[in-house]
Structure formats: structure tokens, C-alpha cells
Motif scaffolding. Structure first.
Motif, PDB file in Angstrom:
ATOM      1  N   ALA A   1       3.922  52.011  31.268  1.00 40.55           N
ATOM      2  CA  ALA A   1       4.545  51.103  30.305  1.00 40.55           C
ATOM      3  C   ALA A   1       3.878  51.336  28.951  1.00 40.55           C
ATOM      4  N   PRO A   2       4.614  51.857  27.971  1.00 40.77           N
ATOM      5  CA  PRO A   2       4.025  52.199  26.678  1.00 40.77           C
ATOM      6  C   PRO A   2       3.434  50.979  25.951  1.00 40.77           C
ATOM      7  N   ALA A   3       2.361  51.219  25.228  1.00 39.36           N
ATOM      8  CA  ALA A   3       1.731  50.219  24.356  1.00 39.36           C
ATOM      9  C   ALA A   3       1.352  48.937  25.105  1.00 39.36           C
ATOM     10  N   THR A   4       0.825  49.094  26.338  1.00 36.60           N
ATOM     11  CA  THR A   4       0.458  47.937  27.146  1.00 36.60           C
ATOM     12  C   THR A   4      -1.007  47.981  27.559  1.00 36.60           C
ATOM     13  N   ARG A   5      -1.479  46.800  27.956  1.00 39.46           N
ATOM     14  CA  ARG A   5      -2.815  46.636  28.529  1.00 39.46           C
ATOM     15  C   ARG A   5      -2.639  45.951  29.893  1.00 39.46           C
ATOM     16  N   HIS A   6      -3.725  45.798  30.618  1.00 36.63           N
ATOM     17  CA  HIS A   6      -3.643  45.267  31.981  1.00 36.63           C
ATOM     18  C   HIS A   6      -2.967  43.896  32.046  1.00 36.63           C
ATOM     19  N   GLN A   7      -3.245  43.009  31.106  1.00 30.04           N
ATOM     20  CA  GLN A   7      -2.682  41.653  31.169  1.00 30.04           C
ATOM     21  C   GLN A   7      -1.169  41.628  30.969  1.00 30.04           C
ATOM     22  N   ASN A   8      -0.570  42.726  30.480  1.00 32.55           N
ATOM     23  CA  ASN A   8       0.888  42.796  30.414  1.00 32.55           C
ATOM     24  C   ASN A   8       1.504  42.740  31.811  1.00 32.55           C
ATOM     25  N   PHE A   9       0.715  43.046  32.834  1.00 26.19           N
ATOM     26  CA  PHE A   9       1.209  43.107  34.207  1.00 26.19           C
ATOM     27  C   PHE A   9       0.987  41.797  34.969  1.00 26.19           C
ATOM     28  N   THR A  10       0.463  40.799  34.312  1.00 20.58           N
ATOM     29  CA  THR A  10       0.154  39.528  34.974  1.00 20.58           C
ATOM     30  C   THR A  10       1.056  38.418  34.435  1.00 20.58           C
ATOM     31  N   ASP A  11       0.975  37.258  35.071  1.00 14.56           N
ATOM     32  CA  ASP A  11       1.787  36.129  34.609  1.00 14.56           C
ATOM     33  C   ASP A  11       1.185  35.439  33.388  1.00 14.56           C
ATOM     34  N   LEU A  12       0.084  35.947  32.878  1.00 14.03           N
ATOM     35  CA  LEU A  12      -0.520  35.374  31.674  1.00 14.03           C
ATOM     36  C   LEU A  12       0.470  35.339  30.515  1.00 14.03           C
ATOM     37  N   ILE A  13       1.352  36.319  30.461  1.00 15.63           N
ATOM     38  CA  ILE A  13       2.317  36.363  29.348  1.00 15.63           C
ATOM     39  C   ILE A  13       3.282  35.183  29.369  1.00 15.63           C
ATOM     40  N   TRP A  14       3.421  34.516  30.509  1.00 15.40           N
ATOM     41  CA  TRP A  14       4.313  33.362  30.607  1.00 15.40           C
ATOM     42  C   TRP A  14       3.582  32.057  30.283  1.00 15.40           C
ATOM     43  N   TRP A  15       2.252  32.089  30.245  1.00 15.64           N
ATOM     44  CA  TRP A  15       1.465  30.882  30.058  1.00 15.64           C
ATOM     45  C   TRP A  15       0.879  30.738  28.656  1.00 15.64           C
ATOM     46  N   CYS A  16       0.705  31.844  27.960  1.00 11.81           N
ATOM     47  CA  CYS A  16       0.067  31.815  26.635  1.00 11.81           C
ATOM     48  C   CYS A  16       1.009  32.404  25.593  1.00 11.81           C
ATOM     49  N   PRO A  17       0.912  31.932  24.371  1.00 16.21           N
ATOM     50  CA  PRO A  17       1.761  32.492  23.316  1.00 16.21           C
ATOM     51  C   PRO A  17       1.454  33.981  23.113  1.00 16.21           C
ATOM     52  N   GLU A  18       2.515  34.758  22.950  1.00 21.50           N
ATOM     53  CA  GLU A  18       2.345  36.204  22.791  1.00 21.50           C
ATOM     54  C   GLU A  18       1.470  36.539  21.588  1.00 21.50           C
ATOM     55  N   TRP A  19       1.621  35.800  20.489  1.00 16.96           N
ATOM     56  CA  TRP A  19       0.822  36.096  19.292  1.00 16.96           C
ATOM     57  C   TRP A  19      -0.668  35.948  19.593  1.00 16.96           C
ATOM     58  N   LEU A  20      -1.031  34.953  20.416  1.00 22.25           N
ATOM     59  CA  LEU A  20      -2.434  34.746  20.760  1.00 22.25           C
ATOM     60  C   LEU A  20      -2.953  35.874  21.655  1.00 22.25           C
ATOM     61  N   LEU A  21      -2.152  36.283  22.623  1.00 22.35           N
ATOM     62  CA  LEU A  21      -2.552  37.372  23.512  1.00 22.35           C
ATOM     63  C   LEU A  21      -2.740  38.680  22.742  1.00 22.35           C
TER      64      LEU A  21
ATOM     65  N   ASN B   1      -6.296  40.769  21.812  1.00 24.75           N
ATOM     66  CA  ASN B   1      -6.236  42.099  22.414  1.00 24.75           C
ATOM     67  C   ASN B   1      -6.129  42.030  23.940  1.00 24.75           C
ATOM     68  N   SER B   2      -5.572  40.927  24.447  1.00 18.76           N
ATOM     69  CA  SER B   2      -5.386  40.776  25.891  1.00 18.76           C
ATOM     70  C   SER B   2      -4.214  41.603  26.395  1.00 18.76           C
ATOM     71  N   ILE B   3      -3.201  41.767  25.544  1.00 17.28           N
ATOM     72  CA  ILE B   3      -2.044  42.580  25.885  1.00 17.28           C
ATOM     73  C   ILE B   3      -1.861  43.624  24.795  1.00 17.28           C
ATOM     74  N   GLY B   4      -1.029  44.603  25.095  1.00 19.24           N
ATOM     75  CA  GLY B   4      -0.756  45.647  24.112  1.00 19.24           C
ATOM     76  C   GLY B   4       0.227  45.196  23.053  1.00 19.24           C
ATOM     77  N   THR B   5       0.631  46.114  22.218  1.00 21.92           N
ATOM     78  CA  THR B   5       1.524  45.800  21.101  1.00 21.92           C
ATOM     79  C   THR B   5       2.995  45.745  21.495  1.00 21.92           C
ATOM     80  N   ALA B   6       3.332  46.194  22.693  1.00 20.54           N
ATOM     81  CA  ALA B   6       4.720  46.147  23.158  1.00 20.54           C
ATOM     82  C   ALA B   6       5.176  44.700  23.313  1.00 20.54           C
ATOM     83  N   ASP B   7       6.474  44.484  23.198  1.00 16.10           N
ATOM     84  CA  ASP B   7       7.023  43.150  23.419  1.00 16.10           C
ATOM     85  C   ASP B   7       6.741  42.739  24.867  1.00 16.10           C
ATOM     86  N   ALA B   8       6.048  41.631  25.040  1.00 15.03           N
ATOM     87  CA  ALA B   8       5.578  41.228  26.363  1.00 15.03           C
ATOM     88  C   ALA B   8       6.728  40.933  27.331  1.00 15.03           C
ATOM     89  N   THR B   9       7.730  40.205  26.880  1.00 14.72           N
ATOM     90  CA  THR B   9       8.827  39.836  27.772  1.00 14.72           C
ATOM     91  C   THR B   9       9.642  41.049  28.184  1.00 14.72           C
TER      92      THR B   9
END
Length: 131
Positions: free
Chosen positions: A79-99, A103-111
Motif C-alpha cells: 500500500a503506497p505511502a503507508t505506515r503500520h497503523q494504516n492497517f489497524t482500526d486506529l484510523i476509525w478512532w482518531c482524526p486523520e490529521w492527528l495521525l 507520523n502514526s500513518i502515512g501520507t496516503a488517504d487513510a479511508t
């Protein structure tokens, strides 16, 4: 322990999202995980989905490729421009801008990235199980 290596016949395929197939916890300790999969391979079709960041860790990327080589059938997607947390449900619990700011997630659109992961997984399972 990877269940599909221990219960042959019980599983029709395996899906491995952003797996930690090699760890280096410190004090010179380095090991491939899970040991049984690295020693015996995985006999069923296996889908490896990796974050971009995991492909940049040399020993982890190498362990992933060595494990893939021991699989009878496998598919691999990054998955381009991603980090490990892009693969977890964290993206549904925290605002994308904060993640992104932390630097918890990559620059790709999380959803859309998560939806891509689900689509790739569904296609792989369908191809190998006809479900």
C-alpha cells in the motif's frame, strides 16, 4: 504462531496484513517470526499486504521475501505511502490529521487505503475459496 502452519487442512488460505516477520528487540537478539512458518513455509495460498514503511526496514523486508519464497502460492501488495497503523482500526478512532501529524500513518488517504486493503483481501479470498 501462525495457525495455518499448525492445522493443515483447516484453512483454505491465509491473509497476512503488514506482518512483523522479523524482530530485533535489542541486545543482539534477532529472529524471524513465526518460527514454524519460516522453517516449514505455508502450504496454503497466502496474501501478504505490506505498508510502504515495512518495505524500508531491510531485515524485515528480507524476512518477508524469504517467507514468501516458502509459500506454495502467494500474492504480495504494498500500500503506497503507508505506515503500520494504516492497517489497524486506529484510523476509525482518531482524526486523520492527528495521525498524520504524529507520523502514526502515512501520507496516503487513510479511508481509501483501508478500503483498498479490504478489496485486495476480498479478491484474494474469493479467488482461492470461491466464497
Amino acid at each position: 504462531h501462525l495457525a495455518s502452519t499448525a492445522a493443515e487442512g483447516d484453512y483454505r488460505c491465509a491473509v497476512l496484513w503488514d506482518g512483523w516477520f522479523h524482530v530485533e528487540p535489542g541486545n543482539g537478539i534477532r529472529m524471524d517470526m513465526p518460527k514454524s512458518a519460516h522453517e516449514n513455509g505455508i502450504a496454503i495460498p497466502t496474501f501478504f499486504a505490506s505498508s510502504h514503511s515495512f518495505t524500508t526496514y531491510e531485515n524485515l523486508a528480507d524476512a518477508t521475501q524469504r517467507l514468501r519464497a516458502k509459500c506454495a502460492t502467494n500474492s504480495y501488495r504494498v500500500a503506497p505511502a503507508t505506515r503500520h497503523q494504516n492497517f489497524t482500526d486506529l484510523i476509525w478512532w482518531c482524526p486523520e490529521w492527528l495521525l498524520k501529524k504524529t507520523n502514526s500513518i502515512g501520507t496516503a488517504d487513510a479511508t481509501s487505503t483501508y478500503l483498498d486493503l479490504l478489496m485486495w483481501t476480498r479478491q484474494f479470498i474469493h479467488q482461492h475459496t470461491q466464497c
